[in-house]
Design an enzyme around this catalytic site. Structure first.
Site, PDB file in Angstrom:
ATOM      1  N   LYS A 142      26.555 157.099   5.522  1.00  0.00           N
ATOM      2  CA  LYS A 142      25.112 157.150   4.738  1.00  0.00           C
ATOM      3  C   LYS A 142      24.205 157.556   5.719  1.00  0.00           C
ATOM      4  O   LYS A 142      23.197 158.353   5.343  1.00  0.00           O
ATOM      5  CB  LYS A 142      24.839 155.868   4.079  1.00  0.00           C
ATOM      6  CG  LYS A 142      23.502 155.682   3.718  1.00  0.00           C
ATOM      7  CD  LYS A 142      23.053 154.132   3.214  1.00  0.00           C
ATOM      8  CE  LYS A 142      22.996 153.345   4.498  1.00  0.00           C
ATOM      9  NZ  LYS A 142      22.190 151.931   4.270  1.00  0.00           N
ATOM     10  N   ASP A 198      22.815 156.586  -2.657  1.00  0.00           N
ATOM     11  CA  ASP A 198      21.699 156.881  -1.677  1.00  0.00           C
ATOM     12  C   ASP A 198      21.450 158.333  -1.387  1.00  0.00           C
ATOM     13  O   ASP A 198      20.520 158.657  -1.139  1.00  0.00           O
ATOM     14  CB  ASP A 198      21.976 156.091  -0.531  1.00  0.00           C
ATOM     15  CG  ASP A 198      21.490 154.626  -0.692  1.00  0.00           C
ATOM     16  OD1 ASP A 198      21.134 154.030  -1.717  1.00  0.00           O
ATOM     17  OD2 ASP A 198      21.588 153.806   0.421  1.00  0.00           O
ATOM     18  N   ASN A 201      17.054 152.578  -4.391  1.00  0.00           N
ATOM     19  CA  ASN A 201      16.800 151.466  -3.522  1.00  0.00           C
ATOM     20  C   ASN A 201      17.477 152.123  -1.990  1.00  0.00           C
ATOM     21  O   ASN A 201      17.831 151.177  -1.488  1.00  0.00           O
ATOM     22  CB  ASN A 201      17.806 150.186  -3.792  1.00  0.00           C
ATOM     23  CG  ASN A 201      17.196 149.044  -3.102  1.00  0.00           C
ATOM     24  OD1 ASN A 201      16.447 149.079  -2.278  1.00  0.00           O
ATOM     25  ND2 ASN A 201      18.219 147.923  -3.245  1.00  0.00           N
ATOM     26  N   ARG A 240      10.706 145.745  -0.990  1.00  0.00           N
ATOM     27  CA  ARG A 240      11.359 145.801   0.262  1.00  0.00           C
ATOM     28  C   ARG A 240      10.154 146.385   1.179  1.00  0.00           C
ATOM     29  O   ARG A 240       9.338 147.559   0.779  1.00  0.00           O
ATOM     30  CB  ARG A 240      12.464 146.919   0.273  1.00  0.00           C
ATOM     31  CG  ARG A 240      13.555 146.350  -0.425  1.00  0.00           C
ATOM     32  CD  ARG A 240      14.892 147.156  -0.131  1.00  0.00           C
ATOM     33  NE  ARG A 240      15.294 147.250   1.095  1.00  0.00           N
ATOM     34  CZ  ARG A 240      16.277 148.081   1.489  1.00  0.00           C
ATOM     35  NH1 ARG A 240      16.685 148.863   0.478  1.00  0.00           N
ATOM     36  NH2 ARG A 240      16.531 148.157   2.774  1.00  0.00           N
ATOM     37  N   SER A 267      12.321 146.148  10.302  1.00  0.00           N
ATOM     38  CA  SER A 267      13.158 147.229   9.971  1.00  0.00           C
ATOM     39  C   SER A 267      13.236 148.477  11.099  1.00  0.00           C
ATOM     40  O   SER A 267      12.211 148.770  11.288  1.00  0.00           O
ATOM     41  CB  SER A 267      13.200 147.754   8.559  1.00  0.00           C
ATOM     42  OG  SER A 267      14.041 148.901   8.331  1.00  0.00           O
ATOM     43  N   SER A 305      17.981 145.965  14.931  1.00  0.00           N
ATOM     44  CA  SER A 305      18.918 147.167  14.435  1.00  0.00           C
ATOM     45  C   SER A 305      18.700 148.477  15.386  1.00  0.00           C
ATOM     46  O   SER A 305      18.879 149.623  15.045  1.00  0.00           O
ATOM     47  CB  SER A 305      18.492 147.473  13.016  1.00  0.00           C
ATOM     48  OG  SER A 305      18.585 146.335  12.193  1.00  0.00           O
ATOM     49  N   ASP A 328      24.569 145.503   9.138  1.00  0.00           N
ATOM     50  CA  ASP A 328      25.364 145.827   7.598  1.00  0.00           C
ATOM     51  C   ASP A 328      26.786 145.243   7.865  1.00  0.00           C
ATOM     52  O   ASP A 328      27.338 144.294   6.897  1.00  0.00           O
ATOM     53  CB  ASP A 328      25.442 147.078   7.431  1.00  0.00           C
ATOM     54  CG  ASP A 328      24.096 147.880   6.974  1.00  0.00           C
ATOM     55  OD1 ASP A 328      23.163 146.965   6.954  1.00  0.00           O
ATOM     56  OD2 ASP A 328      23.654 148.784   7.069  1.00  0.00           O
ATOM     57  N   ASN A 354      16.456 139.992   8.961  1.00  0.00           N
ATOM     58  CA  ASN A 354      16.166 140.916   8.094  1.00  0.00           C
ATOM     59  C   ASN A 354      17.219 141.047   6.826  1.00  0.00           C
ATOM     60  O   ASN A 354      16.863 142.114   6.021  1.00  0.00           O
ATOM     61  CB  ASN A 354      15.694 142.368   8.702  1.00  0.00           C
ATOM     62  CG  ASN A 354      16.877 143.183   9.331  1.00  0.00           C
ATOM     63  OD1 ASN A 354      18.131 142.736   9.373  1.00  0.00           O
ATOM     64  ND2 ASN A 354      16.455 144.259   9.721  1.00  0.00           N
ATOM     65  N   GLU A 412      19.045 144.949   0.303  1.00  0.00           N
ATOM     66  CA  GLU A 412      19.389 145.147  -1.147  1.00  0.00           C
ATOM     67  C   GLU A 412      19.115 143.833  -2.049  1.00  0.00           C
ATOM     68  O   GLU A 412      18.819 143.807  -3.216  1.00  0.00           O
ATOM     69  CB  GLU A 412      20.779 145.609  -1.311  1.00  0.00           C
ATOM     70  CG  GLU A 412      21.009 146.866  -1.106  1.00  0.00           C
ATOM     71  CD  GLU A 412      21.043 147.236   0.377  1.00  0.00           C
ATOM     72  OE1 GLU A 412      20.524 146.491   1.194  1.00  0.00           O
ATOM     73  OE2 GLU A 412      21.725 148.596   0.733  1.00  0.00           O
ATOM     74  N   HIS A 415      25.917 146.488  -3.022  1.00  0.00           N
ATOM     75  CA  HIS A 415      27.149 146.791  -2.714  1.00  0.00           C
ATOM     76  C   HIS A 415      28.014 146.246  -1.714  1.00  0.00           C
ATOM     77  O   HIS A 415      29.158 145.812  -1.801  1.00  0.00           O
ATOM     78  CB  HIS A 415      27.091 148.427  -2.181  1.00  0.00           C
ATOM     79  CG  HIS A 415      26.129 148.657  -1.136  1.00  0.00           C
ATOM     80  ND1 HIS A 415      26.264 149.339   0.014  1.00  0.00           N
ATOM     81  CD2 HIS A 415      24.745 148.039  -0.701  1.00  0.00           C
ATOM     82  CE1 HIS A 415      25.384 149.398   1.056  1.00  0.00           C
ATOM     83  NE2 HIS A 415      24.229 148.478   0.423  1.00  0.00           N
ATOM     84  N   ARG A 416      27.372 145.698  -0.821  1.00  0.00           N
ATOM     85  CA  ARG A 416      27.977 144.936   0.265  1.00  0.00           C
ATOM     86  C   ARG A 416      28.487 143.672   0.089  1.00  0.00           C
ATOM     87  O   ARG A 416      29.442 143.226   0.586  1.00  0.00           O
ATOM     88  CB  ARG A 416      27.128 144.795   1.762  1.00  0.00           C
ATOM     89  CG  ARG A 416      26.830 146.345   2.454  1.00  0.00           C
ATOM     90  CD  ARG A 416      26.593 146.455   3.724  1.00  0.00           C
ATOM     91  NE  ARG A 416      25.927 147.866   3.918  1.00  0.00           N
ATOM     92  CZ  ARG A 416      26.621 148.901   4.074  1.00  0.00           C
ATOM     93  NH1 ARG A 416      27.875 148.839   3.890  1.00  0.00           N
ATOM     94  NH2 ARG A 416      25.814 149.857   4.181  1.00  0.00           N
ATOM     95  N   LYS A 467      26.213 152.298  -4.642  1.00  0.00           N
ATOM     96  CA  LYS A 467      25.001 152.766  -3.549  1.00  0.00           C
ATOM     97  C   LYS A 467      25.616 153.552  -2.216  1.00  0.00           C
ATOM     98  O   LYS A 467      24.810 154.571  -1.736  1.00  0.00           O
ATOM     99  CB  LYS A 467      24.370 151.580  -3.098  1.00  0.00           C
ATOM    100  CG  LYS A 467      23.151 151.828  -2.197  1.00  0.00           C
ATOM    101  CD  LYS A 467      22.295 150.454  -1.995  1.00  0.00           C
ATOM    102  CE  LYS A 467      21.066 150.658  -1.487  1.00  0.00           C
ATOM    103  NZ  LYS A 467      20.967 151.089  -0.007  1.00  0.00           N
TER     104      LYS A 467
HETATM  105  O1  LIG Z   1      18.664 153.672   9.562  1.00  0.00           O
HETATM  106  C1  LIG Z   1      19.614 153.492   8.836  1.00  0.00           C
HETATM  107  O2  LIG Z   1      20.133 154.191   8.512  1.00  0.00           O
HETATM  108  C2  LIG Z   1      19.897 151.943   8.557  1.00  0.00           C
HETATM  109  C3  LIG Z   1      19.205 150.712   9.353  1.00  0.00           C
HETATM  110  C4  LIG Z   1      19.511 149.437   8.938  1.00  0.00           C
HETATM  111  O3  LIG Z   1      18.391 148.951   8.246  1.00  0.00           O
HETATM  112  P1  LIG Z   1      17.164 148.009   9.279  1.00  0.00           P
HETATM  113  O4  LIG Z   1      16.729 148.925  10.398  1.00  0.00           O
HETATM  114  O5  LIG Z   1      16.316 147.927   8.128  1.00  0.00           O
HETATM  115  O6  LIG Z   1      18.034 146.680   9.617  1.00  0.00           O
HETATM  116  C5  LIG Z   1      20.731 149.255   8.216  1.00  0.00           C
HETATM  117  O7  LIG Z   1      20.727 148.169   7.586  1.00  0.00           O
HETATM  118  C6  LIG Z   1      20.660 150.372   6.969  1.00  0.00           C
HETATM  119  O8  LIG Z   1      21.767 150.181   6.075  1.00  0.00           O
HETATM  120  C7  LIG Z   1      20.724 151.839   7.433  1.00  0.00           C
HETATM  121  C1  LIG Z   2      20.372 148.042   4.110  1.00  0.00           C
HETATM  122  C2  LIG Z   2      21.085 148.922   3.463  1.00  0.00           C
HETATM  123  O1  LIG Z   2      20.929 149.905   2.949  1.00  0.00           O
HETATM  124  P1  LIG Z   2      19.302 150.820   3.208  1.00  0.00           P
HETATM  125  O2  LIG Z   2      19.454 151.843   3.808  1.00  0.00           O
HETATM  126  O3  LIG Z   2      18.950 150.822   1.643  1.00  0.00           O
HETATM  127  O4  LIG Z   2      18.351 149.922   3.982  1.00  0.00           O
HETATM  128  C3  LIG Z   2      22.700 148.816   3.448  1.00  0.00           C
HETATM  129  O5  LIG Z   2      23.138 149.820   2.996  1.00  0.00           O
HETATM  130  O6  LIG Z   2      23.179 147.763   3.814  1.00  0.00           O
END
Ligand SMILES: O=C(O)C1=C[C@@H](OP(=O)(O)O)[C@@H](O)[C@H](O)C1
Ligand SMILES: C=C(OP(=O)(O)O)C(=O)O
Length: 426
Positions: A22, A49, A94, A124, A170, A198, A314, A337, A342, A386-387, A412
């Site tokens: 994703k 997504d 979302n 969010r 985030s 993250s 995740d 976080n 979701e 989804h998770r 998603k």
């Molecule tokens: O940049 C990305 O692709 C993502 C960053 C993470 O979010 P956060 O940075 O909000 O933790 C993760 O949880 C999300 O599913 C995807």
């Molecule tokens: C946090 C997630 O999604 P998003 O990309 O919408 O932040 C996720 O996929 O677990």
């Protein structure tokens, strides 16, 4: 409401090829759209997504062609920012990976845009990103609550300069700024305030930008310097790696009830931080075989771990249900976080883990899980997350069945998750 009943599964074994990432799919689509030249994306994820990003690109007049199976896409790049004469509204569901990066890309484009989403998207946060874009010269208003979507953006060329962004909620805010900063008029120095969460997702961003010809100076994740007035260059072909977060459910199943489960589409050199999930399984006692083009897990008795999992937010949810099969109390730390994803994932996981009999302590930014002697049958509420749906499928690896409410919410990121899961159940 739809329910899925999973009977006890005595053994898992086999190979699963996970669908595309994703995170990489939505980054690559956006950068391909901003690039000079045509990009052929392969192994694109076909999930909600990604559909939100694709629909947004259509409304932004980007021309692309999707293969029938929707995992290949040819994108004709714009050779720069979007230019849309009529005001447009983009509904982004979302999808954080659509909302945050598009917010920044549209702030420096030409046109008037409204960014909306599902009710949960309106809860969010996006204020830290908007604040930093305002510093760069953007014109963005909140249409409902300050700090949250929906947003109204009046796009125009942004100056850039020195911009501070709060990284503590985030990483997607920094990702969004990084991807747009090359399009600003001047060089931009992005200064991180707060502890950056993250972090491995920033590596995904920098890596993807480099594939599209843009290099960023990363000063120890504290400060990033991006030259202005650049243009993304199509790499021609962009192959999306398999999704490492999606892999976590199969790898965990192998650790709990293998046999051996092999996941292809990812490997030891994958750019996604979530491959580090397999290191946690290793620490719990599972045997992991790391190869260039697959990761394979063989079961062994599992013991609890106490770890900071901020780097794999995740996949850490999969550890929470794997903990039901480990001796002792598992602690997952530094995951504040989870509360702004979701759903409030700390509250949701605590509630559902208790339903199957676990003893759970829910802290502001951690969760501890002690398994019961015998798991209980429960109807698992999935909170449109989804998770939650996917990680609770692991409960069926006990001698107790599990019922998943609204299993369709996996759409998603992984629409056919339960079918793929069934292929390794013996
Ligand atoms: O940049 C990305 O692709 C993502 C960053 C993470 O979010 P956060 O940075 O909000 O933790 C993760 O949880 C999300 O599913 C995807
Ligand atoms: C946090 C997630 O999604 P998003 O990309 O919408 O932040 C996720 O996929 O677990």
């Amino acid at each position: 409401m739809d329910q899925l009943h999973l009977s006890p599964i005595s053994k898992v074994d086999g190979t699963v090829n996970v669908p595309g990432s994703k995170s990489l799919s939505n980054r690559a689509l956006l950068l391909a759209a901003l690039s000079n030249g045509e990009t052929h994306l392969t192994n694109l994820l076909d999930s909600e997504d990604i559909h939100h990003m694709l629909n947004a690109l259509t409304k932004l007049n980007v021309s692309y062609r999707l293969s029938e199976c929707k995992t290949q896409c040819w994108v004709t790049g714009n050779a720069g920012v979007f230019n849309v004469p009529e005001p447009v509204t983009l509904f982004l569901g979302n999808a954080g990976t659509a909302m945050r990066p598009l917010c920044a890309a549209l702030a420096c484009s030409q046109g008037e845009f409204e960014l909306t989403g599902e009710p949960r998207m309106e809860e969010r946060p996006i204020g830290a990103l908007v604040d930093s874009l305002l510093q760069a010269g953007a014109d963005i208003d909140y249409l409902k609550n300050a700090g949250y979507p929906p947003l109204s953006i009046k796009g125009h060329a942004l100056k850039g300069g020195s911009v501070t962004v709060d990284g503590s909620v985030s990483s997607q805010f920094l990702t969004a700024l990084l991807m747009s900063a090359p399009l600003f008029e001047n060089d931009t120095t992005i200064v991180i305030s707060g502890d950056l969460v993250s972090k491995p997702y920033i590596d995904i961003t920098l890596h993807t930008m480099a594939q599209f010809g843009i290099n960023v100076e990363n000063q120890n994740y504290q400060q990033f310097v991006v030259k202005g007035q650049q243009q993304y260059q199509s790499p021609g072909h962009f192959m999306v790696e398999g999704d490492a977060s999606s892999a976590s459910y199969f790898l965990a199943a192998g650790a709990i009830k293998g046999g051996t489960v092999r996941v292809t589409g990812i490997g030891k050199n994958s750019i996604q931080g979530d491959i580090r999930f397999a290191e946690v399984l290793e620490q719990m006692g599972a045997k992991v075989n790391w190869q260039d083009d697959f990761i394979e897990v063989t079961s062994a008795p599992l013991t609890a771990v106490d770890l900071d999992m901020n780097h794999i937010p995740d996949a850490a949810m999969t550890i929470a249900t794997t903990a039901l099969f480990a001796t002792g109390t598992t602690s997952i730390r530094n995951i504040y976080n989870w509360r702004v994803k979701e759903t409030d994932r700390l509250a949701a996981m605590s509630c559902e883990l208790r339903k199957v009999g676990a003893t759970v302590e829910e802290g502001e930014d951690f969760i501890t899980i002690t398994p019961p002697q015998q798991l209980l049958h429960a109807e698992i509420d999935t909170y449109n997350d989804h998770r939650v749906a996917m990680c609770f499928s692991l409960v069926a690896l006990s001698d107790t069945a599990v019922t998943i409410n609204d299993p369709g919410c996996t759409a998603k990121t992984f629409p056919d998750y339960f079918d793929r899961f069934a292929t390794i159940c013996k």
